[in-house]
Design an enzyme around this catalytic site. Structure first.
Site, mmCIF file in Angstrom:
data_model
loop_
_atom_site.group_PDB
_atom_site.id
_atom_site.type_symbol
_atom_site.label_atom_id
_atom_site.label_comp_id
_atom_site.label_asym_id
_atom_site.label_seq_id
_atom_site.Cartn_x
_atom_site.Cartn_y
_atom_site.Cartn_z
ATOM 1 N N VAL A 71 -0.596 -35.336 -9.767
ATOM 2 C CA VAL A 71 -1.631 -34.467 -9.203
ATOM 3 C C VAL A 71 -2.011 -34.901 -7.785
ATOM 4 C CG1 VAL A 71 -4.069 -33.804 -9.427
ATOM 5 C CG2 VAL A 71 -2.555 -33.694 -11.398
ATOM 6 N N THR B 257 -8.938 -34.548 -14.746
ATOM 7 C CA THR B 257 -9.562 -33.815 -15.851
ATOM 8 C C THR B 257 -10.581 -34.736 -16.505
ATOM 9 O OG1 THR B 257 -7.486 -32.637 -16.150
ATOM 10 C CG2 THR B 257 -9.049 -32.556 -17.979
ATOM 11 N N GLU C 56 -7.546 -29.374 -11.669
ATOM 12 C CA GLU C 56 -6.204 -28.992 -11.235
ATOM 13 C C GLU C 56 -5.449 -28.346 -12.393
ATOM 14 O OE1 GLU C 56 -4.682 -28.976 -8.169
ATOM 15 O OE2 GLU C 56 -3.321 -27.856 -9.445
ATOM 16 N N ARG D 280 1.478 -27.443 -13.124
ATOM 17 C CA ARG D 280 2.351 -27.894 -14.218
ATOM 18 C C ARG D 280 3.435 -28.781 -13.637
ATOM 19 N NH1 ARG D 280 4.187 -21.990 -15.431
ATOM 20 N NH2 ARG D 280 4.061 -22.127 -13.173
ATOM 21 N N PHE E 180 3.825 -19.163 -23.636
ATOM 22 C CA PHE E 180 3.321 -20.183 -24.580
ATOM 23 C C PHE E 180 3.390 -19.698 -26.018
ATOM 24 C CE2 PHE E 180 2.131 -21.769 -20.600
ATOM 25 C CZ PHE E 180 2.073 -23.143 -20.741
ATOM 26 N N GLY F 32 8.701 -24.451 -31.406
ATOM 27 C CA GLY F 32 9.507 -25.599 -30.998
ATOM 28 C C GLY F 32 9.084 -26.874 -31.691
ATOM 29 N N CYS G 277 -1.090 -33.889 -20.582
ATOM 30 C CA CYS G 277 -2.349 -33.129 -20.602
ATOM 31 C C CYS G 277 -2.740 -32.566 -21.962
ATOM 32 C CB CYS G 277 -2.290 -32.008 -19.576
ATOM 33 S SG CYS G 277 -2.241 -32.633 -17.887
ATOM 34 N N LYS H 199 9.198 -31.965 -21.403
ATOM 35 C CA LYS H 199 9.686 -30.608 -21.119
ATOM 36 C C LYS H 199 10.719 -30.714 -20.007
ATOM 37 C CE LYS H 199 6.267 -29.270 -17.666
ATOM 38 N NZ LYS H 199 5.283 -28.288 -17.272
ATOM 39 N N ARG I 74 5.247 -38.904 -21.336
ATOM 40 C CA ARG I 74 3.992 -39.090 -22.063
ATOM 41 C C ARG I 74 3.889 -38.103 -23.236
ATOM 42 N NH1 ARG I 74 -0.007 -39.701 -16.870
ATOM 43 N NH2 ARG I 74 1.510 -38.291 -15.945
#
Ligand code: NAD
Length: 437
Positions: A12, A122, A152, A155, A253, A257, A264, A325, A332
């Site tokens: 970020v 966050t 923020e 992605r 979304f 999966g 996050c 991803k 993480r």
């Protein structure tokens, strides 16, 4: 043009710092890790993020972006200080604010004139007020300042584009003076008519958690539907496609999966449950989404064991993809961790290939044999599992894969492949929620 210090040079902070410089501001990015700052000064990006290098190098070249470990000087020499340090999960889902608090104390110590402190990390509702208190208590020179919440939404994997062309910007401030400065910083986005939500710090802080929790819930929702599909003989791919055509629902979304991961959603969902509880409210739907997600990750282990005939002990399993991803090296809370550890605990040996996350994965999972490509990951394995849907895994030479494998068993945790095609090639195929009548 504003003079900005951005504290915390992670995903970020670095993307934000480079983006704010690109908007025409003068930015210094601060981190406590000297090696990171040295790398950046050499023009190297410390993590994988597509397109970031170009923006960083351009703004350094044009004299708007620099790097330092000296937070004190950065606070004294700049009018606005963004805080983008980590807010990891603490005990019982509580947010660990130690990095944020430490930065606030340092800012207080070095502040020698009016400053705007912008919280980009966050953080739980009420943090802006809490930081005001910490700064007041540590100020060596009693000067005026404002604390602004500016969460923020970028992605990882498309962070630069997300920062430069966001769906919206949220600014929570109590003072018009600070709000006016924020308008100046984001001037190019005002000109582009990006929706900018000007609100209170409390609403801004909650917007971030509520948005992430909603997206995570959408994922858990479709994963739950996928599990129903498996039991009733329906195909979740068709179900989610048709659901997504409804404009009120939308297709995003809504892909079944292996469960959500990343830096996050897992921590932010738990944090919202905790924030609600502390405030005497409840977040039961989010709490359920957290539970469904945990079980979904564990389900992948069961799926692989079942596809291997009920026992993986002494078998070798190949994993395609490890990052949480595609297009990131971030490990993480990746689904691959629960899967690899679960299979290891059941006696399997694991081989894996990830285009960029192997180095980070190796630190977390030294028990995996890391190989150089998808075909190596298939060599001699009893089952091959698609864990992260990197584009390069969509178009493989599947006959070559089959010939390399000890037995042609494929588990597709991201529903990327066509089951009929795989079965016609002689594979045994298992997806997520792809029930058959
Ligand atoms: P990160 O762990 O990648 O980076 C944090 C950086 O802060 C590290 O480089 C660390 O060394 C530095 N740091 C910590 N304490 C410091 C100090 N006292 N002085 C100077 N530097 C210090 O974290 P991240 O992924 O960029 O996330 C930062 C925040 O943004 C978190 O609150 C996160 O929830 C939020 N966020 C993350 C994303 C994302 O996709 N990663 C998206 C939106 C919001």
């Amino acid at each position: 043009m504003h003079k900005i210090a951005v504290v915390g040079t992670g995903y970020v902070g670095l993307v934000g710092g480079a983006g704010l410089a690109d908007f025409g501001n003068h930015v210094v990015c601060v981190d406590r890790i000297e090696e990171k700052i040295e790398q950046l000064r050499r023009g190297e990006i410390p993590f994988y993020e597509p397109g970031l290098s170009d923006v960083v190098l351009r703004n350094v070249r044009e004299g708007r972006l620099s790097f330092t470990t000296d937070l004190g000087t950065a606070v004294r020499e700049n009018d606005v200080v963004f805080c983008a340090v980590g807010t990891p999960e603490g005990e019982e889902g509580r947010v660990d604010l130690s990095q944020v608090d430490a930065v606030a104390r340092e800012i207080g110590t070095h502040m020698d004139g009016y400053r705007v402190i912008v919280q980009k990390s966050t953080v739980p509702v009420g943090t802006a007020r809490r930081l005001r208190k910490i700064i007041e208590e540590t100020q060596s020179t009693p000067v005026e300042f404002d604390v602004v919440s500016n969460p923020e939404f970028l992605r990882e994997g498309s962070a630069v584009e997300d920062f430069m062309r966001p769906d919206r910007v949220v600014v929570g401030a109590d003072s018009e003076r600070a709000m006016e400065i924020m308008r100046g910083i984001y001037a190019p986005l005002y000109i582009n008519r990006t929706p900018i939500v000007e609100t209170t710090p409390e609403s801004a802080e909650l917007i971030k958690y509520a948005s992430n929790a909603f997206l995570a819930t959408k994922i858990s929702f479709i994963n739950e539907v996928a599990n129903v599909c498996e039991n009733v003989g329906a195909d979740v791919q068709v179900v989610s496609y048709a659901m997504g055509l409804d404009k009120r629902i939308g297709p995003k979304f809504l892909h079944a999966g292996a469960g959500y991961g990343g830096s996050c959603f897992p921590k932010d969902t738990k944090a919202l449950v905790h924030i609600a509880r502390e405030a005497g409210a409840e977040a039961r739907i989010v709490d359920a989404a957290v539970g469904v997600n945990r079980e979904q990750k564990e389900r992948m282990v069961t799926k692989v064991v079942k596809a291997c005939g009920g026992d993986v002990s002494g078998k070798t399993i190949g994993l395609l993809g490890l990052a949480f991803k595609p297009n990131t090296d971030d490990m993480r809370y990746a689904a691959s961790i629960v899967l690899a550890e679960g299979l290891r605990d059941k006696g399997a040996a694991i081989k894996a290939f990830d285009p960029v996350a192997a180095e980070n994965a190796r630190e977390l999972m030294p028990f995996i044999e890391y190989v150089d490509d998808a075909y190596d990951a298939a060599e001699g394995v009893d089952a091959l599992v698609l864990v992260t849907e990197w584009n390069e895994f969509r178009q493989l030479d599947f006959d070559r894969l089959k010939n390399a494998m000890a037995s042609p068993v494929v588990i597709d945790c991201r529903n990327v492949y066509d089951p009929d095609e795989f079965e016609s090639r002689g594979f045994s195929y298992e997806g997520v929620g792809r029930g058959r009548p």
